[in-house]
Design a protein around this motif. Structure first.
Motif, PDB file in Angstrom:
ATOM      1  N   UNK A  79       0.809  -1.213   0.000  1.00  0.00           N
ATOM      2  CA  UNK A  79       0.000   0.000   0.000  1.00  0.00           C
ATOM      3  C   UNK A  79       0.843   1.264   0.000  1.00  0.00           C
ATOM      4  N   UNK A  80       1.991   1.241   0.677  1.00  0.00           N
ATOM      5  CA  UNK A  80       2.873   2.405   0.684  1.00  0.00           C
ATOM      6  C   UNK A  80       3.334   2.737  -0.730  1.00  0.00           C
ATOM      7  N   UNK A  81       3.797   1.729  -1.459  1.00  0.00           N
ATOM      8  CA  UNK A  81       4.274   1.973  -2.823  1.00  0.00           C
ATOM      9  C   UNK A  81       3.125   2.323  -3.759  1.00  0.00           C
ATOM     10  N   UNK A  82       1.953   1.717  -3.544  1.00  0.00           N
ATOM     11  CA  UNK A  82       0.788   2.102  -4.349  1.00  0.00           C
ATOM     12  C   UNK A  82       0.423   3.555  -4.089  1.00  0.00           C
ATOM     13  N   UNK A  83       0.551   3.994  -2.831  1.00  0.00           N
ATOM     14  CA  UNK A  83       0.279   5.389  -2.513  1.00  0.00           C
ATOM     15  C   UNK A  83       1.244   6.335  -3.205  1.00  0.00           C
TER      16      UNK A  83
END
Length: 386
Positions: free
Chosen positions: A213-217
């Motif tokens: 989720x961090x990288x998707x953000x």
């Protein structure tokens, strides 16, 4: 009927434009994390138990969340009939792909655990991935095309026309800016799904969701900012002269031209800048929360980011709803593509009665299902649907 006369046609048109936005945002905030979780299932779960944990975080609530999607479609059909006719005709294949993908979700949820076979369950896990990722991507692609103008026209009887070869028109929707908008939508909802898993799951599932989720953000933030810069070079739309805001619903009665960039709206209505600011701020804080392992606040910031991103599109385009790249005069706007005054009034009364009931029911369901889903919960209910 006195109240009906008191509420002007112009007022009701704006109200239903706002309510349509509320329904679309409500769908993104609730069913959006369902789509994100579906797209994450093959990656956050390395064992069958871990994948069942992810599925059980959304399994009991995804059907209720889709109420917002149904309400949004119904509102378009009843409050904005020309928008319904033109959009569903022009995006026919895209709509079919979305519906086909969404159909995979209930089938995947119900059939996945019917057989104790690794291959069987893996196949349905990937079906759930398609059911989550494809709609998230296509919704963004559609919005990117709306911002550029959709290639349609209206004949004198207001029937929508899409000249050209069918497949060429469909492939034309897959243009670079629209695909970038699709990346924004997909990455944003994957981040939202990760925030939900961080909030509802424990152990490896939550940790992997936080990392992904961090990288998707980060992708969502960069893509959204890039789309905003790109939008500066895409001509917007403007009326020629004054337009009656309470006139008949006939787009061909107004003169529309391609004008400066859509971003010119921020010069005339600077207050709308709050929407993209909230979008970027929410996504940045959600990404930071996922990196730090925070849970409740991360989910709230993710919702704030989605609210800002979707609101920024509607506020930037107002009063245009579906502009035409072939014939700007055929563009659909808030002032000339709604249902009748009486229809909007009756719908508003219905919304005032039933929307609180839907909100109360939704809040009650989430309260009943409050708490985390653990691997022990899944193991102790090995014969459950999910």
């Amino acid at each position: 009927m006195i109240l009906h006369e008191f509420l002007s046609y112009e007022f009701l048109r704006v109200v239903w434009w706002l309510l349509l936005g509320v329904l679309l945002i409500g769908f993104a905030l609730t069913d959006g994390f369902d789509l994100g979780v579906g797209a994450l299932i093959p990656f956050v779960g390395r064992t069958d138990t871990e994948r069942r944990v992810a599925i059980n975080t959304v399994g009991p609530i995804w059907e209720g969340n889709q109420v917002w999607f149904i309400l949004g479609g119904g509102a378009i059909f009843a409050a904005w009939p020309p928008l319904y006719a033109v959009s569903f005709s022009g995006f026919y294949l895209a709509m079919f792909a979305v519906l086909a993908a969404l159909i995979l979700r209930p089938v995947g949820f119900k059939y996945r655990s019917k057989r104790d076979s690794a291959a069987w369950r893996s196949a349905w896990d990937w079906a759930l991935f398609v059911g989550g990722a494809v709609p998230a991507l296509i919704f963004g692609v559609a919005m990117g095309n709306v911002l550029q103008g959709v290639p349609f026209d209206l004949n004198p009887d207001l029937l929508p026309l899409y000249p050209g070869v069918f497949w060429a028109k469909f492939l034309g929707l897959l243009n670079p800016f629209a695909l970038l908008a699709g990346v924004v939508s997909l990455a944003m909802l994957v981040m939202h799904g990760a925030a939900w898993l961080s909030f509802k799951a424990e152990g490896p599932v939550a940790f992997r969701a936080q990392d992904i989720g961090f990288y998707a953000g980060i992708v969502a933030i960069v893509a959204y900012a890039g789309a905003g810069v790109w939008l500066n070079f895409i001509p917007g739309y403007a009326f020629v002269g004054d337009v009656p805001t309470d006139g008949p619903s006939n787009p061909l009665m107004s003169e529309v031209v391609r004008s400066d960039s859509w971003l010119a709206a921020y010069g005339t209505r600077p207050w709308i800048a709050i929407a993209p600011i909230l979008g970027l701020f929410g996504m940045v804080m959600a990404a930071r929360g996922l990196r730090a392992g925070r849970q409740g606040s991360t989910l709230l910031f993710s919702k704030l980011g989605i609210f800002g991103v979707i609101s920024s599109v509607g506020l930037t385009m107002f009063p245009f709803i579906l502009p035409s790249s072939l014939n700007p005069d055929a563009s659909l706007t808030v002032w000339d593509s709604s249902s009748s005054h009486l229809t909007l009034f009756v719908m508003l009364v219905s919304a005032i009665i039933f929307m609180p009931m839907i909100l109360a029911y939704t809040a009650w369901v989430y309260k009943v299902l409050w708490g985390k889903v653990t691997e022990d919960d899944v193991r102790s209910h090995s014969d459950s649907v999910y």
